[in-house]
Design a protein around this motif. Structure first.
Motif, short mmCIF file in Angstrom:
data_model
loop_
_atom_site.label_atom_id
_atom_site.label_comp_id
_atom_site.label_asym_id
_atom_site.label_seq_id
_atom_site.Cartn_x
_atom_site.Cartn_y
_atom_site.Cartn_z
N LYS A 1 0.20 3.08 4.00
CA LYS A 1 -0.19 4.13 2.92
C LYS A 1 0.81 4.28 2.16
CE LYS A 1 -4.19 6.04 5.42
NZ LYS A 1 -5.08 7.25 5.58
N ARG A 2 2.17 4.72 2.66
CA ARG A 2 3.36 5.17 1.79
C ARG A 2 3.92 3.94 1.01
NH1 ARG A 2 5.59 6.89 5.92
NH2 ARG A 2 7.45 5.44 6.25
N LYS A 3 4.08 2.96 1.74
CA LYS A 3 4.68 1.65 1.33
C LYS A 3 3.83 0.91 0.02
CE LYS A 3 8.86 1.92 2.83
NZ LYS A 3 9.51 0.77 3.37
N LEU A 4 2.56 0.93 0.26
CA LEU A 4 1.40 0.23 -0.56
C LEU A 4 0.80 1.07 -1.48
CD1 LEU A 4 0.11 -2.57 1.78
CD2 LEU A 4 2.26 -2.65 0.63
N ASN A 5 1.30 2.42 -1.44
CA ASN A 5 0.66 3.32 -2.41
C ASN A 5 -0.99 3.61 -2.13
OD1 ASN A 5 0.99 5.49 -4.30
ND2 ASN A 5 0.94 4.00 -5.85
N ILE A 6 -1.41 3.44 -0.97
CA ILE A 6 -2.76 3.70 -0.67
C ILE A 6 -3.13 5.01 -0.55
CG2 ILE A 6 -4.73 3.06 0.91
CD1 ILE A 6 -3.21 0.61 1.62
N PRO A 7 -4.29 5.66 -1.09
CA PRO A 7 -4.53 7.06 -0.93
C PRO A 7 -4.51 7.67 0.24
CG PRO A 7 -5.93 6.14 -2.68
CD PRO A 7 -5.15 4.93 -2.04
N LEU B 1 1.43 -6.51 -5.47
CA LEU B 1 1.09 -5.83 -6.78
C LEU B 1 0.80 -4.37 -6.43
CD1 LEU B 1 -0.92 -8.38 -8.99
CD2 LEU B 1 1.54 -8.05 -8.84
N ASN B 2 1.11 -3.42 -7.42
CA ASN B 2 0.92 -2.02 -7.14
C ASN B 2 -0.65 -1.85 -7.66
OD1 ASN B 2 1.05 0.47 -6.83
ND2 ASN B 2 2.16 1.13 -8.78
N LEU B 3 -1.60 -1.98 -6.65
CA LEU B 3 -2.95 -1.96 -6.92
C LEU B 3 -3.32 -0.58 -7.22
CD1 LEU B 3 -3.79 -4.65 -4.41
CD2 LEU B 3 -3.67 -5.07 -6.98
N LYS B 4 -4.35 -0.30 -8.01
CA LYS B 4 -4.90 0.98 -8.10
C LYS B 4 -6.07 1.22 -7.20
CE LYS B 4 -1.79 1.47 -11.45
NZ LYS B 4 -0.71 2.02 -11.02
N PHE B 5 -5.92 1.42 -5.93
CA PHE B 5 -6.82 1.59 -4.83
C PHE B 5 -8.00 2.65 -5.42
CE2 PHE B 5 -3.08 -0.30 -2.93
CZ PHE B 5 -3.73 -1.44 -2.06
#
Length: 353
Positions: A49-55, A171-175
């Motif tokens: 969650k932290r490294k991939l920017n997942i909510p 890629l910095n996906l907008k989950f």
């Protein structure tokens, strides 16, 4: 060997030492209901969650592959039908498989040089799951964040599932703009094949509980119940989970990786546009993948190109589906170094300039 195959692709070189560490750590023989595994799983979920920017409120699950995720999602989130939007082989295969489980499922194809036609979609209100591939590995296209946002805004009441196999961890996906995202790890994660990650929104878990589809072993409800205790329904791929933990600990955050891959993709496309013996398969700059570059030429040239490259210890990716014989694909994944692409460029300049 320089490996530009788009999956399984190059693994991080550190993985060799991590595998020895995994043996010494004891995780290879640790019970998957024991505290050792639970601690690994708990730590890994936080890292993902932290490294991939997942909510933070999304749930993370592990399966054997992205194709298993197709099965789990269709079984667990649809009673009647899903709707599939695709422009390549993997999106189409997902649709075909869904129809085997839910014959009423529908799909629509769009051209590889056009954005997903969100405004022209006609998705009925009884559709339970909208499915598409964010990065189509077979032809080197991708669906932009803006398009995903438009789809999300137009069908807010319907769950949206995204196959992000060639883009997650790159890629910095907008989950937040879709309910389910999943990917195998043999691409942008830089890991061996045999593991996949799936991120699910609270809404998707609520729907799964409502439907109560538990006739299959790896159903989403059972996976959710086990993961409350940081466990899996099945005996997991403990080695690959350990390797993912070590890789994520050492990698920078996804925003930096996205920036690197975006810049490198632009450089690669600019480089390959100069040649006359072949052309880029995807002509529309707006829909070109940032992680898979597809080159098209006559079959004779493609065969020669792959043989020459292999002679120089360079592995290019074969074409896939309708483009199997007249394309090669080149991965732009984080584990591949900039200097390796410079060597690739020298190869093309030597033979095709």
């Amino acid at each position: 060997m320089l490996n530009f195959y788009p999956g399984p692709s190059k693994v991080y070189p550190e993985v060799r030492n991590y595998m020895v560490d995994a043996y010494d750590d004891g995780i290879l023989s640790a019970p998957h209901r024991g505290e050792h595994f639970v601690q690994l799983s708990r730590t890994l979920l936080g890292l993902i969650k932290r490294k991939l920017n997942i909510p933070q409120d999304y749930y993370i699950f592990f399966t054997s592959s992205a194709t298993e995720c197709w099965e789990v999602l269709i079984q667990s989130l649809t009673k009647h039908k899903s709707f599939h939007i695709y422009n390549g082989s993997f999106g189409e295969k997902w649709c075909e498989y869904a129809r085997k489980l839910r014959p009423s499922s529908e799909g629509t194809a769009f051209d590889l040089n056009e954005p997903m036609p969100v405004e022209q979609l006609n998705i009925s209100s009884d559709t339970e799951l909208i499915c598409f591939t964010q990065n189509e590995t077979s032809n080197g296209t991708q669906v932009s964040p803006t398009t995903i946002l438009n789809l999300h805004n137009r069908y807010r009441d319907t769950l949206i599932a995204v196959d992000a196999t060639s883009s997650m961890a790159g890629l910095n996906l907008k989950f937040i703009k879709a309910d389910i995202w999943f990917a195998s790890v043999q691409k942008c994660f830089g890991l061996p094949a045999g593991l996949a990650l799936m991120a699910c929104s609270p809404r998707s878990i609520f729907r799964a509980k409502q439907m109560g589809q538990k006739a299959h072993y790896n159903n989403l409800v059972s996976m959710y119940e086990k993961m409350l205790n940081y466990q899996t329904t099945h005996t997991p791929n403990g080695l690959n989970l350990y390797l993912m933990k070590r890789v994520l600990e050492d990698r920078v955050f996804i925003k930096s990786i996205d920036k690197q891959l975006t810049e490198r993709a632009l450089d690669l496309y600019t480089f390959f546009e100069q040649f006359t013996d072949f052309k880029l398969l995807v002509e529309n700059h707006e829909v070109r993948s940032k992680t898979v570059v597809a080159i098209q030429a006559q079959e004779r040239i493609i065969d020669e190109m792959k043989k020459r490259a292999m002679h120089h210890n360079i592995r290019l990716g074969n074409g896939y589906g309708p483009w199997a014989r007249n394309t090669v694909r080149i991965a732009n994944f984080p584990a591949i170094l900039d200097e390796e692409y410079e060597e690739l460029k020298r190869f093309f300049l030597h033979y095709y300039a």
